[in-house]
Design a protein around this motif. Structure first.
Motif, PDB file in Angstrom:
ATOM      1  N   ASP A  89       0.973  -0.684  -0.607  1.00 52.20           N
ATOM      2  CA  ASP A  89      -0.124   0.028  -0.063  1.00 52.20           C
ATOM      3  C   ASP A  89       1.047   1.074   0.250  1.00 52.20           C
ATOM      4  N   TYR A  90       1.738   0.897   0.261  1.00 51.37           N
ATOM      5  CA  TYR A  90       3.277   1.884   0.381  1.00 51.37           C
ATOM      6  C   TYR A  90       2.806   2.618  -1.118  1.00 51.37           C
ATOM      7  N   VAL A  91       3.027   1.672  -1.571  1.00 50.92           N
ATOM      8  CA  VAL A  91       3.278   2.703  -3.470  1.00 50.92           C
ATOM      9  C   VAL A  91       2.310   2.698  -4.058  1.00 50.92           C
ATOM     10  N   ALA A 106      -4.877  -3.884 -12.297  1.00 55.38           N
ATOM     11  CA  ALA A 106      -3.738  -3.798 -11.204  1.00 55.38           C
ATOM     12  C   ALA A 106      -4.389  -4.899  -9.832  1.00 55.38           C
ATOM     13  N   VAL A 107      -3.994  -5.668  -9.122  1.00 54.03           N
ATOM     14  CA  VAL A 107      -3.811  -5.994  -7.926  1.00 54.03           C
ATOM     15  C   VAL A 107      -2.711  -5.169  -6.909  1.00 54.03           C
ATOM     16  N   VAL A 108      -3.232  -5.044  -5.355  1.00 54.26           N
ATOM     17  CA  VAL A 108      -2.843  -4.446  -4.513  1.00 54.26           C
ATOM     18  C   VAL A 108      -2.452  -5.264  -2.822  1.00 54.26           C
ATOM     19  N   SER A 109      -1.614  -4.713  -2.737  1.00 55.86           N
ATOM     20  CA  SER A 109      -1.314  -6.329  -1.062  1.00 55.86           C
ATOM     21  C   SER A 109      -1.255  -5.313  -0.044  1.00 55.86           C
ATOM     22  N   PHE A 110      -2.207  -4.927   0.768  1.00 58.00           N
ATOM     23  CA  PHE A 110      -1.809  -4.022   1.647  1.00 58.00           C
ATOM     24  C   PHE A 110      -1.446  -4.857   2.818  1.00 58.00           C
ATOM     25  N   HIS A 111      -0.532  -4.154   3.786  1.00 54.60           N
ATOM     26  CA  HIS A 111       0.463  -4.457   4.666  1.00 54.60           C
ATOM     27  C   HIS A 111       0.555  -4.040   6.156  1.00 54.60           C
ATOM     28  N   HIS A 112      -0.473  -2.895   5.856  1.00 52.34           N
ATOM     29  CA  HIS A 112      -0.566  -2.268   7.380  1.00 52.34           C
ATOM     30  C   HIS A 112      -1.398  -1.202   7.750  1.00 52.34           C
ATOM     31  N   ILE A 113      -1.512  -0.716   9.038  1.00 51.38           N
ATOM     32  CA  ILE A 113      -2.556  -0.324   9.335  1.00 51.38           C
ATOM     33  C   ILE A 113      -2.769   1.268   8.771  1.00 51.38           C
ATOM     34  N   VAL A 114      -3.928   1.517   7.955  1.00 53.80           N
ATOM     35  CA  VAL A 114      -3.717   3.062   7.163  1.00 53.80           C
ATOM     36  C   VAL A 114      -4.402   3.742   7.803  1.00 53.80           C
ATOM     37  N   GLU A 115      -4.057   5.113   7.619  1.00 54.80           N
ATOM     38  CA  GLU A 115      -4.818   5.736   8.761  1.00 54.80           C
ATOM     39  C   GLU A 115      -5.989   7.004   7.427  1.00 54.80           C
ATOM     40  N   ARG A 116      -4.862   6.808   6.073  1.00 58.67           N
ATOM     41  CA  ARG A 116      -5.473   8.245   5.514  1.00 58.67           C
ATOM     42  C   ARG A 116      -6.714   6.977   5.041  1.00 58.67           C
ATOM     43  N   PRO A 117      -7.576   8.390   4.356  1.00 63.48           N
ATOM     44  CA  PRO A 117      -7.981   8.057   3.494  1.00 63.48           C
ATOM     45  C   PRO A 117      -7.593   7.214   2.361  1.00 63.48           C
ATOM     46  N   ASN A 140     -13.636  -1.494   8.565  1.00 62.20           N
ATOM     47  CA  ASN A 140     -14.607  -0.912   9.745  1.00 62.20           C
ATOM     48  C   ASN A 140     -14.130   0.886   9.994  1.00 62.20           C
ATOM     49  N   ALA A 141     -13.205   1.020   9.484  1.00 63.15           N
ATOM     50  CA  ALA A 141     -12.309   2.331   9.264  1.00 63.15           C
ATOM     51  C   ALA A 141     -13.492   2.689   7.962  1.00 63.15           C
ATOM     52  N   GLY A 142     -13.901   2.584   7.322  1.00 65.85           N
ATOM     53  CA  GLY A 142     -15.085   2.918   6.064  1.00 65.85           C
ATOM     54  C   GLY A 142     -13.338   2.968   4.556  1.00 65.85           C
ATOM     55  N   ARG A 143     -12.984   2.568   5.213  1.00 57.51           N
ATOM     56  CA  ARG A 143     -11.691   2.656   3.959  1.00 57.51           C
ATOM     57  C   ARG A 143     -12.171   1.735   2.252  1.00 57.51           C
ATOM     58  N   LEU A 144     -12.555   0.580   2.214  1.00 54.68           N
ATOM     59  CA  LEU A 144     -12.391  -0.073   1.332  1.00 54.68           C
ATOM     60  C   LEU A 144     -13.885  -1.031   1.759  1.00 54.68           C
ATOM     61  N   PRO A 145     -14.631  -1.538   0.714  1.00 54.88           N
ATOM     62  CA  PRO A 145     -15.624  -2.499   0.834  1.00 54.88           C
ATOM     63  C   PRO A 145     -15.261  -3.643   0.697  1.00 54.88           C
ATOM     64  N   LYS A 146     -15.967  -4.173   1.827  1.00 50.55           N
ATOM     65  CA  LYS A 146     -15.543  -5.812   2.576  1.00 50.55           C
ATOM     66  C   LYS A 146     -15.728  -6.775   1.080  1.00 50.55           C
ATOM     67  N   GLU A 147     -16.666  -6.538   0.157  1.00 50.61           N
ATOM     68  CA  GLU A 147     -16.164  -7.533  -0.895  1.00 50.61           C
ATOM     69  C   GLU A 147     -15.121  -7.381  -1.913  1.00 50.61           C
ATOM     70  N   ARG A 148     -14.575  -6.107  -1.849  1.00 54.79           N
ATOM     71  CA  ARG A 148     -13.447  -6.386  -2.333  1.00 54.79           C
ATOM     72  C   ARG A 148     -12.521  -6.558  -2.097  1.00 54.79           C
ATOM     73  N   ILE A 149     -12.146  -6.868  -1.209  1.00 58.08           N
ATOM     74  CA  ILE A 149     -10.945  -6.984  -0.223  1.00 58.08           C
ATOM     75  C   ILE A 149     -10.517  -9.304   0.089  1.00 58.08           C
ATOM     76  N   ARG A 150      -9.545  -9.541  -0.573  1.00 59.16           N
ATOM     77  CA  ARG A 150      -9.487 -11.178  -0.123  1.00 59.16           C
ATOM     78  C   ARG A 150      -8.500 -10.589   1.296  1.00 59.16           C
ATOM     79  N   VAL A 151      -8.502 -12.198   1.752  1.00 53.68           N
ATOM     80  CA  VAL A 151      -7.068 -12.174   2.848  1.00 53.68           C
ATOM     81  C   VAL A 151      -6.773 -12.938   2.523  1.00 53.68           C
TER      82      VAL A 151
END
Length: 346
Positions: A89-91, A106-117, A140-151
């Motif tokens: 997510d940093y890049v 593109a696909v993006v991987s998130f590794h961090h707790i993201v505080e910014r919108p 929960n922070a309203g950053r992204l909808p759950k259905e768009r995220i795969r763990v």
């Protein structure tokens, strides 16, 4: 699938470990992979291993006009790549720029707790969270909808661990090791106090802190003021986390905040017992009291007590180390991570 991985600087870190494991694992699965990165020892290491790697220094900067290097980006992926994987997510912004230049999804991987919108570019069609904690936070922070995220949990290259991280044998001074960013969010002030308590109580051991960050000078000053300088080693520049882990008996991660905590898995894969706070993905990785010890956050006393128990019991260290290694091999192999990632590509 022909995948162009885009990363920032790949200095020793959890993200760099993830990238190295992903490059090797995808190749083993028959995927055609190239890496475009912003400098750092892990990228050079992969190049030496024979992988297709292109260094683009600007990818490692916060402020960077990617389009200045449009030609180099095209040379790396145009007419070859079918998909861009932004590995952190940093890049995100820079990686989406690469996808835009190449006209790819593109696909993006998130590794961090993201505080910014977060505003996902239209080129991003899939989001990977490396732990359930990160997905929950993003939702929960309203950053992204759950259905768009795969763990897809980050994993460990078991072969690399077995080849490069041998157990310490014979008589030696016991070493408590920390590997990561030397920053306040890592709870280092509590580790320093816990180390003082251990020595005040007659528990002699050595502290190895490997990494760089805002607290490095503060830690160095503490070691001098506390009279413990001879028992503290700072290693701000290192090229292999395996070598650092091999030199430790106990890994400690007293973080106040973690997105994942990859180094915990790496240590467990080496058969090292871990003492950590239950933040990020750490609680999912460890079995408290079996593969290591989870301690109270912001508590030097809790940390000191757990370390003292392990330092004083070689058999307990061995049993927990073996249990942790078995758990990683079963649940967190890099091959599993790569197989699940390929399914997302498809």
């Amino acid at each position: 699938m022909r995948v162009l991985l885009v990363a920032g600087r790949l200095e020793p870190s959890g993200t760099a470990m993830y990238v190295a494991n992903l490059v090797r694992g995808l190749r083993r699965l028959g995927q055609d992979v190239r890496l475009l990165y912003g400098g750092g020892v892990y990228g050079r290491m992969l190049a030496e291993e024979g992988y297709s790697v292109t260094q683009l220094d600007g990818l490692g900067r916060e402020v960077y006009d990617l389009f200045v290097h449009r030609r180099q980006v095209k040379e790396a992926g145009r007419g070859w790549a079918q998909l861009v994987h932004i590995v952190s997510d940093y890049v995100l912004r820079r990686g989406s720029g690469v996808a835009q230049i190449l006209g790819l999804k593109a696909v993006v991987s998130f590794h961090h707790i993201v505080e910014r919108p977060i505003v996902l570019p239209r080129s991003v069609v899939r989001v990977i969270a490396v732990s359930e904690t990160i997905r929950t936070h993003l939702v929960n922070a309203g950053r992204l909808p759950k259905e768009r995220i795969r763990v897809v949990r980050s994993g460990v290259d078991i072969e690399q661990a077995e080849r490069n991280c041998q157990s310490r044998r014979g008589e030696h001074e016991l070493v408590v090791g920390f590997v990561g960013a030397v920053e306040r969010r890592k709870g280092l002030e509590y580790l320093m106090k816990a180390f003082e308590l251990l020595h005040q109580r007659g528990q002699r051991c050595h502290l190895l802190i490997a990494g760089q960050g805002e607290m490095l000078q503060e830690v160095r000053g503490w070691a001098k003021r506390s009279g413990l300088l001879e028992f503290v080693t700072l290693l701000p520049n290192f090229t292999s986390h395996w070598e650092v882990l091999a030199a430790t008996d106990i890994l400690v991660l007293p973080s106040l905040q973690e997105g994942y905590g990859q180094v915990v898995l790496e240590a467990m894969a080496c058969g090292k017992v871990v003492v950590a706070t239950a933040v990020g993905g750490v609680a999912d990785m460890m079995e408290d009291g079996k593969t290591g010890m989870l301690v109270e956050m912001k508590s030097a006393e809790s940390l000191a007590q757990a370390l003292a128990r392990l330092l004083g019991d070689a058999e307990l260290r061995r049993k927990m180390g073996e249990a942790g290694k078995a758990r990683v091999q079963k649940l967190f192999p890099a091959n599993k991570m790569c197989e699940e990632t390929v399914k997302i590509y498809e």
